[in-house]
Design an enzyme around this catalytic site. Structure first.
Site, PDB file in Angstrom:
ATOM      1  N   CYS A  79       0.826  -1.209   0.000  1.00  0.00           N
ATOM      2  CA  CYS A  79       0.000   0.000   0.000  1.00  0.00           C
ATOM      3  C   CYS A  79       0.869   1.272   0.000  1.00  0.00           C
ATOM      4  O   CYS A  79       1.436   1.601  -1.031  1.00  0.00           O
ATOM      5  CB  CYS A  79      -0.997  -0.060   1.145  1.00  0.00           C
ATOM      6  N   ILE A 134      -7.400  -0.307   1.558  1.00  0.00           N
ATOM      7  CA  ILE A 134      -7.680   0.874   2.396  1.00  0.00           C
ATOM      8  C   ILE A 134      -7.012   2.083   1.732  1.00  0.00           C
ATOM      9  O   ILE A 134      -5.789   2.176   1.717  1.00  0.00           O
ATOM     10  CB  ILE A 134      -7.130   0.686   3.834  1.00  0.00           C
ATOM     11  N   HIS A 170      -3.767  -5.149   1.710  1.00  0.00           N
ATOM     12  CA  HIS A 170      -3.065  -5.423   2.978  1.00  0.00           C
ATOM     13  C   HIS A 170      -3.115  -6.908   3.351  1.00  0.00           C
ATOM     14  O   HIS A 170      -3.995  -7.311   4.121  1.00  0.00           O
ATOM     15  CB  HIS A 170      -3.718  -4.626   4.111  1.00  0.00           C
ATOM     16  N   GLU A 172      -1.355  -8.434   5.408  1.00  0.00           N
ATOM     17  CA  GLU A 172      -1.075  -8.608   6.840  1.00  0.00           C
ATOM     18  C   GLU A 172      -2.333  -8.477   7.699  1.00  0.00           C
ATOM     19  O   GLU A 172      -2.308  -8.802   8.875  1.00  0.00           O
ATOM     20  CB  GLU A 172       0.014  -7.611   7.289  1.00  0.00           C
TER      21      GLU A 172
HETATM   22  N1  GLN Z   1      -3.357   6.315   0.619  1.00  0.00           N
HETATM   23  C1  GLN Z   1      -2.163   6.091   1.370  1.00  0.00           C
HETATM   24  C2  GLN Z   1      -0.965   6.770   0.708  1.00  0.00           C
HETATM   25  O1  GLN Z   1      -0.985   7.042  -0.436  1.00  0.00           O
HETATM   26  C3  GLN Z   1      -1.886   4.611   1.497  1.00  0.00           C
HETATM   27  C4  GLN Z   1      -2.923   3.966   2.344  1.00  0.00           C
HETATM   28  C5  GLN Z   1      -2.464   2.718   3.021  1.00  0.00           C
HETATM   29  O2  GLN Z   1      -1.266   2.433   3.109  1.00  0.00           O
HETATM   30  N2  GLN Z   1      -3.397   1.973   3.553  1.00  0.00           N
HETATM   31  O3  GLN Z   1      -0.017   7.011   1.377  1.00  0.00           O
END
Ligand code: GLN
Length: 192
Positions: A79, A134, A170, A172
């Protein structure tokens, strides 16, 4: 047993540590660049990529992670971690580590779908893997050297280039170890 470091500056650190341990390997919280010498692979967790990037600069991680990469040690970005390892970002912000030849769009699924779950077909896995997204990024371009591992509605959400692995979701946050196992296999059976 191998030792996997989780970059502990910000974000979903404990969850990665727990999953590494539940997969039977040793997990180390990486707070200082010197610790990179003690680990076999590095996880850059989810969180807030802008903040994590600033903290990386502040604590002097950029060069040591580049050196770690040059030693062919595997790196897994989840992410925000995926944003940080990308060579290019869609917006004007500077990417930080530039380890994978992809272009990433932050918060790529938009406001309507900030967080959602979806079963994903991942290359090499027989059964679907539950992806938890997320405010997830997505890859809008990957070079021909990048192996796409999973897509969701035509968007690339997991990929590998040599010894670097990314996921927009994610792994994890699930009890399912299979994606982590993929990273562990990259460390135990290096191809590059
Ligand atoms: N939107 C976040 C970013 O760009 C990432 C979100 C996340 O790691 N769950 O930093």
């Amino acid at each position: 047993m191998i030792t996997i470091g989780v970059l502990g500056l910000q974000g979903a650190v404990d969850e990665h540590m727990n999953q590494v341990k539940s997969a039977g390997e040793q997990a180390v919280l990486v707070k200082k660049p010197e610790q990179l010498g003690d680990i076999d692979g590095l996880i850059i967790p989810g969180g807030e990529s802008t903040t994590m990037g600033k903290l990386m600069d502040h604590y002097g991680f950029k060069e040591p992670i580049a050196a770690f990469y040059k030693q062919k040690k595997p790196i897994f970005g989840t992410c925000a971690g995926m944003v940080l390892v990308a060579k290019e970002l869609c917006s004007s912000e500077a990417p930080h580590l530039e380890l994978m030849d992809i272009t990433v769009k932050r918060n790529g699924f938009g406001r309507q779908r900030e967080s959602f779950e979806a079963p994903l077909l991942i290359k090499g896995m027989d059964d679907p893997f539950q992806g938890i997204f997320i405010r997830a990024p997505l890859a809008v371009r990957v070079s021909e050297n990048v192996e796409v591992l999973a897509s969701f509605e035509e968007n690339i959400v997991a990929a590998r280039q040599e010894h670097v692995l990314i996921s927009a979701f994610h792994p994890e946050l699930t009890e399912d170890n299979r994606f982590m196992q993929l990273f562990i296999d990259m460390i135990k059976n290096p191809v590059y």
